[in-house]
Scaffold this active site. Structure first.
Site, PDB file in Angstrom:
ATOM      1  N   HIS A  66     -17.632  10.389   6.354  1.00 31.65           N
ATOM      2  CA  HIS A  66     -18.315   9.445   5.474  1.00 31.65           C
ATOM      3  C   HIS A  66     -17.576   9.231   4.160  1.00 31.65           C
ATOM      4  O   HIS A  66     -17.965   9.767   3.125  1.00 31.65           O
ATOM      5  CB  HIS A  66     -19.738   9.933   5.216  1.00 31.65           C
ATOM      6  CG  HIS A  66     -20.594   8.958   4.463  1.00 31.65           C
ATOM      7  ND1 HIS A  66     -20.371   7.589   4.486  1.00 31.65           N
ATOM      8  CD2 HIS A  66     -21.672   9.143   3.666  1.00 31.65           C
ATOM      9  CE1 HIS A  66     -21.273   6.993   3.723  1.00 31.65           C
ATOM     10  NE2 HIS A  66     -22.064   7.905   3.217  1.00 31.65           N
TER      11      HIS A  66
ATOM     12  N   CYS B  12     -23.685   3.398  -0.199  1.00 29.61           N
ATOM     13  CA  CYS B  12     -23.153   3.617   1.144  1.00 29.61           C
ATOM     14  C   CYS B  12     -23.056   2.323   1.934  1.00 29.61           C
ATOM     15  O   CYS B  12     -22.481   2.291   3.018  1.00 29.61           O
ATOM     16  CB  CYS B  12     -23.999   4.646   1.888  1.00 29.61           C
ATOM     17  SG  CYS B  12     -24.016   6.225   1.041  1.00 29.61           S
TER      18      CYS B  12
END
Lengths: 472, 406
Positions: free
Chosen positions: B342, B84
């Site tokens: 996301h 991430c």
């Protein structure tokens, strides 16, 4: 004197009430409940549990032979005993053997063990009997059958129970059978099966055995009798003149069910848990013939009082909340396609890490003493390279440090309870909690390891360890 | 640490696509959309780009993933991946190339095209905690839920108290997301709805989890001198003050010393970043932040790890509204991962984009029509934070950007 050095048993956590089965299909209910293996259990994992119970305080490396008896081996081709020997970290030259096809396999294995010990090829033989019985939904067997396991360590060095006499006879009578590519048992009209089969063959065999043993039924404090169901159990006891109140070992039809090749072994464990020195025991096992044994309990029985056995495992239970959950446990439900991600395994990984994954042996750093699991090249604490001693963790208990309940799990029953466990004596383990009531799990609870089938990805049973709240 | 990135590179232009379920848009479209926004903002031509860093977690392979749609002609392109933190890692490496004096104008871009996978959550998981070889941690919710369990337990929060605290985190992000034109989720959600939503991984419910989205974001990084020239007559460039990555040795699941109420790599990266930027009191000096709120509890714990809140006390700051848009230290001004979405390989640059727009006073350029202003007053320093992995082991990025001379 040849005999039983130790015993152990396993009854799975879940119980399915026969009312639930009756409610699902209509019609009459049987009495009580039956023990059913969780979705992550099979005959092999339950066999490991019984062996662990049996081998408390006993050096696993002292075992010379392992016989694994089951009607429901996890593989048609591939020896289960070799996998169990790996799990238990037995010495490499342990003789391993699978025994199958007859419900009386375990007591027949007693004979093999006696012969091996008499010949000098083995000093200690571990016999494990375990069955996880898949039955057709809406069948008589579904009401009757249960799951469970028992284990005995046999040898001739001061046994806790001596095996004094043995009688064996074969019989090709067709009671029940299962074809290689069929999942469920077949049988014939019960008037023939019982009238011409069990109800005739069983009393004859016991009579012949008693004659050979030069004994009468009244000589025995307890009598363990195989029977296809509760009614025949009562009938045989009456026919043999066994006093139902004082002599007859309960068959657990109402709280475990018929556990196949583990049925008589589990009854024998229950008998031994209550037995005292001097008691004489008669066991009768049946299936493709008969095995009859006469045993005598010695003072050594007192050393085995900490075994969980039938008594403690029976007392520790959770209900199957609805009938369909049981079908999911036994993989009897056809799922919608694409509902669950495909799971795979790498055989080379499983092979090279078997000591870590299957025997659950970690490492202890020689420099800082930190317990490392899974296997590390450098210590997680002091970063020293390659200074480790083997450190078994499978036998350690621990406390729940943190947990969560995954509702999006790919396992058959949600939630999947993830847990970090801190081990007594050091070390930390991350895994799943099984056999649980999600509502009662909390931080700080004591948990122990249990050997389970993680998944069947790649067309093979992927065994590993989970945690459960301490039973017994 | 001998060198510092502080004020050595500047952002001359940025772009960010709408995040969400972009059914009619492929990876190529997302990359072109973000890159051309950035080119236009910086006032450069694609041929001005000397080198590029492409971040993607699972939507591409080599640098060609970027060269092909943008038709970039034989320039060096590096594809980076750090879970991430991928997009921020692309930014960091691109910035270092400029700081080293090797390149003058470079492109950092991140993209993820998740929604072609057929999975409604994170694709490719399909696992259930540790299987053989301990290769699998299981899907993210179960991991981060354990953070909540321990946090509640250690600080004596009842389930209701803890649940309300993390619910308030998501409530705030939904309020901000509703203002943001390019956010995946643009709806306010009531506390009642949040608290009563179905469990995903107890104690985390549906609104404690962020969205999984498609999207891309890009930055043009250059020298301070060139940046000032390019942005002449426009809002001033934004300067890098600190860019830090900390990678944990992944032992939290195995080492009993890990307490599961903080993320050590965030603490380490943040302390290095504060040192690099010359910050001593982040609670007072950092104007605003976009942090990795993959789950509501992650944001809560991160506030403590960044020293925005005292250890064990974040509940007070959350409940009092300190991190709301009109609070003393606004967090997730664009809705965060929770609402902006996301796309793993793009998220770090999306965060940077919001800081960049706020610092230039341009936040309302991406305001949802008819909604009140999202622009905060006189921000000086903005912080971005990514957590790639899970609490027991992760790749952490902490970056600080700000105006010149701050």
């Amino acid at each position: 004197m040849f005999g039983i050095l130790s015993y152990g048993a396993y009854v799975p956590m879940f119980r399915l009430s026969r009312d639930q089965i009756a409610k699902a299909w209509g019609g009459g209910s049987g009495a009580g409940e039956k023990a059913v293996a969780n979705f992550d259990e099979d005959s092999l994992t339950m066999g490991v549990e019984a062996a662990v119970d049996c081998l408390q305080g006993i050096d696993h490396k002292s075992i010379d032979a392992l016989y694994f008896v089951s009607l429901t081996h996890p593989y048609q081709e591939k020896q289960a005993a070799s996998i169990i020997a790996e799990v238990l970290d037995l010495k490499p030259d342990t003789f391993t053997l699978d025994i199958d096809n007859s419900p009386r396999g375990a007591t027949s294995a007693f004979r093999l063990a006696a012969d091996a010990i008499a010949s000098g090829s083995a000093k200690k033989v571990l016999v494990i009997a375990s069955d996880c019985r898949v039955t057709a939904p809406h069948s008589g067997d579904e009401m009757l059958f249960g799951d469970g396991a028992a284990a005995f360590l046999l040898g001739d060095a001061r046994p806790a129970v001596t095996i004094d006499n043995a009688y064996h006879v074969f019989n090709s009578f067709m009671d029940t059978w299962r074809l290689p590519n069929e999942p469920f048992n077949r049988t014939w009209e019960d008037r023939f099966i019982f009238g011409e089969g069990y109800s005739k063959i069983a009393p004859q065999a016991v009579a012949a055995a008693l004659k050979q043993f030069k004994a009468t039924i009244k000589d025995f404090a307890k009598v363990v009798l195989y029977a296809p169901d509760q009614r025949r159990h009562t009938e045989l006891a009456r026919a043999l003149g066994v006093d139902a109140k004082t002599q007859l070992q309960e068959a657990f039809f109402n709280n475990i069910g018929h556990t196949g090749s583990a049925f008589v072994p589990m009854m024998l464990v229950a008998t031994l848990q209550e037995a005292k020195a001097g008691d004489k025991i008669l066991t009768f096992n049946y299936g493709d013939g008969c095995d009859v044994h006469a045993l005598t309990v010695t003072a050594g029985i007192e050393k085995l009082r900490n075994r969980r056995g039938i008594k403690k495992y029976l007392a520790s239970k959770l209900p199957v909340s609805y009938y369909q959950q049981y079908l999911i446990f036994r993989d009897l439900v056809i799922e919608e396609p694409g509902g669950r991600a495909t799971r795979t395994s790498s055989l080379p990984v499983l092979w090279r890490e078997r000591k870590n994954l299957v025997s659950l042996i970690g490492q202890k750093c020689r420099v800082c003493g930190t317990v490392n699991f899974p296997l590390q090249r450098l210590c997680i604490e002091c970063q020293t390279e390659g200074e480790f001693d083997d450190y078994p963790i499978w036998d350690k208990k621990g406390k729940i440090f943190t947990f969560s309940m995954d509702e999006r799990t790919v396992q058959p029953v949600a939630p999947s309870v993830a847990c970090i466990m801190d081990l007594e004596g050091g070390g930390r383990f991350y895994g799943n909690i099984t056999d649980r009531d999600p509502a009662t799990i909390d931080v700080g609870q004591e948990v122990e390891f249990t050997f389970r089938n993680i998944h069947d990805g790649g067309g093979l049973h992927n065994y590993f360890w989970k945690m459960r709240t301490v039973r017994g | 640490m001998s060198g510092s990135i502080k004020d050595r590179v500047a952002i001359a232009g940025m772009g960010c696509t709408r995040f969400g379920e972009r059914w009619d848009t492929g990876t190529n479209d997302l990359l072109v959309e973000a890159a051309y926004q950035a080119f236009e903002d910086a006032g450069i031509e694609p041929k001005d780009v000397e080198a590029a860093w492409l971040g993607t977690s699972s939507s591409g392979g080599t640098g060609m993933t970027l060269a092909e749609p943008l038709r970039l002609q034989y320039i060096p392109i590096t594809r980076v991946e750090n879970a991430c933190a991928t997009a921020s890692e692309a930014f960091r490496n691109a910035a270092y190339a400029v700081a080293a004096g090797i390149h003058d104008i470079v492109l950092a871009i991140g993209v993820e095209k998740f929604k072609d996978s057929g999975m409604s959550g994170m694709g490719g998981g399909g696992t259930d905690g540790p299987g053989h070889a301990m290769l699998s941690q299981g899907l993210p919710p179960r991991q981060f839920a354990m953070l909540a369990t321990t946090y509640f337990s250690r600080y004596g929060l009842s389930f209701e108290e803890g649940k309300h605290m993390i619910g308030r985190v998501s409530w705030k992000s939904h309020k901000n997301g509703a203002l943001t034109r390019n956010a995946h989720f643009q709806k306010e959600v009531s506390m009642e709805t949040i608290l009563n939503a179905p469990m995903i991984a107890w104690p985390l419910g549906l609104y404690d989890c962020c969205g999984v989205s498609d999207g891309a974001a890009a930055a043009i990084i250059t020298t301070p001198k060139i940046a000032k020239r390019l942005r002449k007559g426009k809002e001033p460039p934004v300067f890098a003050k600190a860019l830090q990555i900390a990678i944990s040795p992944r032992d939290g699941n195995y080492n009993s010393k890990y307490d599961w109420t903080h993320v050590e790599a965030t603490v380490r990266a943040a302390e290095r970043a504060y040192k690099e930027a010359g910050i001593t009191n982040p609670r007072e000096e950092i104007s605003m932040a976009e942090v990795h709120d993959c789950f509501s509890i992650t944001e809560a714990v991160t506030m403590e790890d960044l020293r925005f809140s005292p250890r064990g006390k974040v509940k007070d700051d959350i409940e009092s509204g300190r991190f709301d848009l009109d609070g003393a230290q606004p967090i997730q001004l664009d809705g965060g991962l929770k609402c902006f979405g996301h796309p793993v390989g793009a998220s770090g640059l999306r965060m940077m984009y919001e800081m960049y727009m706020q610092l230039q006073g341009r936040a309302d350029e991406v305001l949802n029509p008819g909604m009140p202003s999202r622009q905060i007053k006189n921000p000086k320093l903005g912080l971005t934070h990514n957590l790639g992995g899970s609490p027991d082991g992760c790749a952490i990025f902490v970056g600080i950007v700000g105006l010149e001379g701050v």
